[in-house]
Motif scaffolding. Structure first.
Motif, PDB file in Angstrom:
ATOM      1  N   ARG A   1      -4.091  12.057   3.286  1.00  0.00           N
ATOM      2  CA  ARG A   1      -3.080  11.056   2.932  1.00  0.00           C
ATOM      3  C   ARG A   1      -3.705   9.667   2.863  1.00  0.00           C
ATOM      4  N   GLU A   2      -4.587   9.369   3.805  1.00  0.00           N
ATOM      5  CA  GLU A   2      -5.234   8.046   3.807  1.00  0.00           C
ATOM      6  C   GLU A   2      -6.071   7.859   2.542  1.00  0.00           C
ATOM      7  N   GLU A   3      -6.778   8.909   2.152  1.00  0.00           N
ATOM      8  CA  GLU A   3      -7.591   8.828   0.933  1.00  0.00           C
ATOM      9  C   GLU A   3      -6.713   8.702  -0.313  1.00  0.00           C
ATOM     10  N   THR A   4      -5.557   9.368  -0.283  1.00  0.00           N
ATOM     11  CA  THR A   4      -4.636   9.285  -1.414  1.00  0.00           C
ATOM     12  C   THR A   4      -4.121   7.867  -1.573  1.00  0.00           C
ATOM     13  N   ILE A   5      -3.726   7.243  -0.442  1.00  0.00           N
ATOM     14  CA  ILE A   5      -3.240   5.855  -0.476  1.00  0.00           C
ATOM     15  C   ILE A   5      -4.338   4.924  -0.994  1.00  0.00           C
ATOM     16  N   ALA A   6      -5.568   5.121  -0.498  1.00  0.00           N
ATOM     17  CA  ALA A   6      -6.692   4.278  -0.930  1.00  0.00           C
ATOM     18  C   ALA A   6      -6.967   4.457  -2.422  1.00  0.00           C
ATOM     19  N   TYR A   7      -6.877   5.677  -2.909  1.00  0.00           N
ATOM     20  CA  TYR A   7      -7.071   5.939  -4.340  1.00  0.00           C
ATOM     21  C   TYR A   7      -6.016   5.179  -5.149  1.00  0.00           C
ATOM     22  N   GLY A   8      -4.765   5.249  -4.693  1.00  0.00           N
ATOM     23  CA  GLY A   8      -3.706   4.544  -5.402  1.00  0.00           C
ATOM     24  C   GLY A   8      -3.918   3.041  -5.426  1.00  0.00           C
ATOM     25  N   GLU A   9      -4.398   2.491  -4.319  1.00  0.00           N
ATOM     26  CA  GLU A   9      -4.627   1.035  -4.246  1.00  0.00           C
ATOM     27  C   GLU A   9      -5.664   0.580  -5.268  1.00  0.00           C
ATOM     28  N   ARG A  10      -6.635   1.450  -5.560  1.00  0.00           N
ATOM     29  CA  ARG A  10      -7.650   1.110  -6.572  1.00  0.00           C
ATOM     30  C   ARG A  10      -7.020   0.886  -7.930  1.00  0.00           C
ATOM     31  N   PHE A  11      -5.859   1.515  -8.154  1.00  0.00           N
ATOM     32  CA  PHE A  11      -5.201   1.396  -9.452  1.00  0.00           C
ATOM     33  C   PHE A  11      -3.887   0.622  -9.362  1.00  0.00           C
ATOM     34  N   GLY A  12      -3.787  -0.231  -8.336  1.00  0.00           N
ATOM     35  CA  GLY A  12      -2.666  -1.149  -8.257  1.00  0.00           C
ATOM     36  C   GLY A  12      -1.397  -0.585  -7.656  1.00  0.00           C
ATOM     37  N   ILE A  13      -1.478   0.592  -7.051  1.00  0.00           N
ATOM     38  CA  ILE A  13      -0.288   1.166  -6.408  1.00  0.00           C
ATOM     39  C   ILE A  13      -0.285   0.706  -4.952  1.00  0.00           C
ATOM     40  N   PRO A  14       0.720  -0.056  -4.549  1.00  0.00           N
ATOM     41  CA  PRO A  14       0.713  -0.602  -3.179  1.00  0.00           C
ATOM     42  C   PRO A  14       0.868   0.505  -2.139  1.00  0.00           C
ATOM     43  N   ALA A  15       0.196   0.313  -1.008  1.00  0.00           N
ATOM     44  CA  ALA A  15       0.361   1.240   0.106  1.00  0.00           C
ATOM     45  C   ALA A  15       1.750   1.049   0.705  1.00  0.00           C
ATOM     46  N   PRO A  16       2.312   2.079   1.336  1.00  0.00           N
ATOM     47  CA  PRO A  16       3.618   1.907   1.989  1.00  0.00           C
ATOM     48  C   PRO A  16       3.561   0.757   2.989  1.00  0.00           C
ATOM     49  N   VAL A  17       4.521  -0.151   2.906  1.00  0.00           N
ATOM     50  CA  VAL A  17       4.505  -1.349   3.741  1.00  0.00           C
ATOM     51  C   VAL A  17       4.904  -1.009   5.172  1.00  0.00           C
ATOM     52  N   LYS A  18       6.017  -0.288   5.317  1.00  0.00           N
ATOM     53  CA  LYS A  18       6.490   0.017   6.662  1.00  0.00           C
ATOM     54  C   LYS A  18       5.672   1.148   7.276  1.00  0.00           C
ATOM     55  N   LYS A  19       5.757   1.217   8.605  1.00  0.00           N
ATOM     56  CA  LYS A  19       5.082   2.300   9.314  1.00  0.00           C
ATOM     57  C   LYS A  19       5.643   3.638   8.834  1.00  0.00           C
ATOM     58  N   LYS A  20       4.765   4.505   8.428  1.00  0.00           N
ATOM     59  CA  LYS A  20       5.221   5.769   7.845  1.00  0.00           C
ATOM     60  C   LYS A  20       5.857   6.654   8.915  1.00  0.00           C
ATOM     61  N   SER A  21       7.006   7.225   8.561  1.00  0.00           N
ATOM     62  CA  SER A  21       7.637   8.205   9.436  1.00  0.00           C
ATOM     63  C   SER A  21       6.735   9.435   9.527  1.00  0.00           C
ATOM     64  N   PRO A  22       6.664  10.043  10.711  1.00  0.00           N
ATOM     65  CA  PRO A  22       5.831  11.260  10.830  1.00  0.00           C
ATOM     66  C   PRO A  22       6.480  12.469  10.160  1.00  0.00           C
ATOM     67  N   TYR A  23       7.736  12.311   9.741  1.00  0.00           N
ATOM     68  CA  TYR A  23       8.477  13.442   9.201  1.00  0.00           C
ATOM     69  C   TYR A  23       8.358  13.521   7.676  1.00  0.00           C
ATOM     70  N   SER A  24       8.437  14.736   7.173  1.00  0.00           N
ATOM     71  CA  SER A  24       8.566  14.967   5.732  1.00  0.00           C
ATOM     72  C   SER A  24      10.024  15.302   5.462  1.00  0.00           C
ATOM     73  N   ILE A  25      10.672  14.502   4.628  1.00  0.00           N
ATOM     74  CA  ILE A  25      12.116  14.624   4.428  1.00  0.00           C
ATOM     75  C   ILE A  25      12.427  14.783   2.953  1.00  0.00           C
ATOM     76  N   ASP A  26      13.315  15.713   2.639  1.00  0.00           N
ATOM     77  CA  ASP A  26      13.821  15.864   1.278  1.00  0.00           C
ATOM     78  C   ASP A  26      15.337  15.804   1.361  1.00  0.00           C
ATOM     79  N   ARG A  27      15.937  15.021   0.452  1.00  0.00           N
ATOM     80  CA  ARG A  27      17.387  14.883   0.493  1.00  0.00           C
ATOM     81  C   ARG A  27      17.974  15.038  -0.898  1.00  0.00           C
ATOM     82  N   ASN A  28      19.142  15.657  -0.962  1.00  0.00           N
ATOM     83  CA  ASN A  28      19.958  15.649  -2.173  1.00  0.00           C
ATOM     84  C   ASN A  28      21.418  15.746  -1.748  1.00  0.00           C
TER      85      ASN A  28
END
Length: 400
Positions: A154-181
């Motif tokens: 996940r850390e490498e994914t965030i860093a990869y995105g930052e190279r192309f202008g995708i901001p890292a999540p600002v708030k502290k990431k929840s440890p949970y994986s959540i899907d809602r509908n």
């Protein structure tokens, strides 16, 4: 890796699907990425998500309001089959996948894309649901799954995105994986990965803790027509609004929490928490109305069909020949499932306390033990003799 020229990507606005956009273009040589975000009642503000896709490099960012279709074409047919995977999970998240796959295929055909893509990893069920559904709807489309192949943490994914202008999540990431509908929430990962750990109250959004629920019960009448819920508290109501209102009513009384160890299709056991207030109540009410309006043999046979139906949905086979064949059986059974069920919501329970129907097979003058009893008691003796004859012969033969 030039696999396709134009791709339609299932897009949620999260880290993985955002990083998929530059990754597809930079690493796999895709010339154009079109994103598709489906509004299934998850409550997210979709305009910022649409904008984020453009900022992340998408040529077009599509947002589709699919709530109505989600309920009428997917949730309600599953409800008619009383679907509970492993007799507990009402498939709230799984049911969204064939619809999203359909939207991807339709968009690919509309925009002339030669592939579709999703952000699923290699460990979950959703990759199977997407890949198989897309293959069923258009076997000529390529399906790309970058997150299944890129091998980044996940850390490498965030860093990869930052190279192309995708901001890292600002708030502290929840440890949970959540899907809602609209049908509910699924929560996994973090502390929940220990099956012994009790879920913290903070993970719940749709359902109140029992200690916080009202101290008086609330009664809800749900009207069904041919197995489809059409009214709430005596008022006709549209499908999406029915789900929304019943989620609020049942959730307020703490109804609809599920904590289970689940067998994933890929062979892994997973600890899952679900919040499904409306769907849970609807399945209990619908099943009860069937007990009033279906004959015994249909009811008993349908239970096995329901289990198969649930497995097909869970395993990504919504668009399969067996599912289509079972659809026909289930629809036939629903012709007489019309009536009203009264549900008592109180302290985490949804108790069925009343049911009525013009199609009822319950016969008071046969069921009663009072003076109005019309049942011929003398007929029982001959019935029991014939019914028990094979057992009697078997016993006599065993005694020599």
């Amino acid at each position: 890796m030039g696999r396709a020229n134009k791709v339609v990507l299932a897009y949620s606005g999260g880290v993985d699907t955002s990083v998929c956009i530059p990754y597809l273009k930079q690493e796999w040589g895709i010339q154009e990425v079109i994103t598709l975000a489906a509004d299934l009642g998850q409550g997210d503000e979709l305009e910022p998500i649409r904008q984020k896709a453009i900022q992340s490099g998408a040529s077009q960012s599509l947002v589709v309001d699919a709530k109505d279709s989600f309920v009428k074409d997917y949730a309600f047919p599953a409800l008619q089959a009383n679907t509970l995977y492993e007799n507990r999970y009402p498939l709230s998240t799984a049911l969204a996948r064939p619809l999203i796959a359909k939207l991807l295929v339709e968009a690919a055909e509309q925009y002339g894309a030669d592939a579709v893509a999703h952000g699923c990893t290699g460990k979950g069920n959703d990759q199977v649901r997407f890949d198989v559904s897309i293959a069923a709807l258009n076997p000529n489309l390529k399906v790309l799954a970058p997150a299944r192949e890129w091998g980044m943490s996940r850390e490498e994914t965030i860093a990869y995105g930052e190279r192309f202008g995708i901001p890292a999540p600002v708030k502290k990431k929840s440890p949970y994986s959540i899907d809602r509908n609209l049908l509910g929430r699924s929560i996994e990962a973090g502390p929940l990965e220990d099956p012994w750990t009790e879920p913290l109250e903070e993970i719940y959004v749709m359902t109140k803790a029992i200690a916080d629920t009202p101290d008086e019960p609330e009664y809800v009448e749900i009207g069904f027509e041919k197995g489809i819920p059409t009214s709430l508290k005596g008022e006709a109501i549209a499908p999406v609004q029915l789900l929304q209102q019943l989620n609020q009513l049942a959730g307020n009384h703490g109804v609809g929490r599920i904590d289970m160890l689940e067998n994933r299709l890929v062979g892994i056991k997973s600890r899952e928490i679900y919040e499904v207030p409306a769907l849970w109540v609807l399945i209990q009410a619908h099943r009860d109305l069937e007990s009033l309006t279906l004959t015994a043999d249909v009811t008993h046979y349908k239970r096995g069909i329901e289990e198969t139906f649930s497995q097909l949905i869970y395993n990504g086979l919504w668009y399969s020949p067996l599912k289509a064949a079972l659809d026909a059986f289930i629809q036939q059974t629903q012709e007489r499932v019309t009536g009203t069920v009264r549900v008592k919501l109180f302290k985490g329970n949804a108790a069925i306390v009343g049911r009525r129907s013009d199609k009822s097979l319950y016969t008071p003058d046969l069921a009663t033990y009072g003076a109005d009893d019309k049942f011929d008691h003398q007929a029982a003796e001959g019935f029991i003799y014939v019914w028990g004859l094979p057992t009697r012969i078997w016993s006599q033969q065993g005694r020599g």
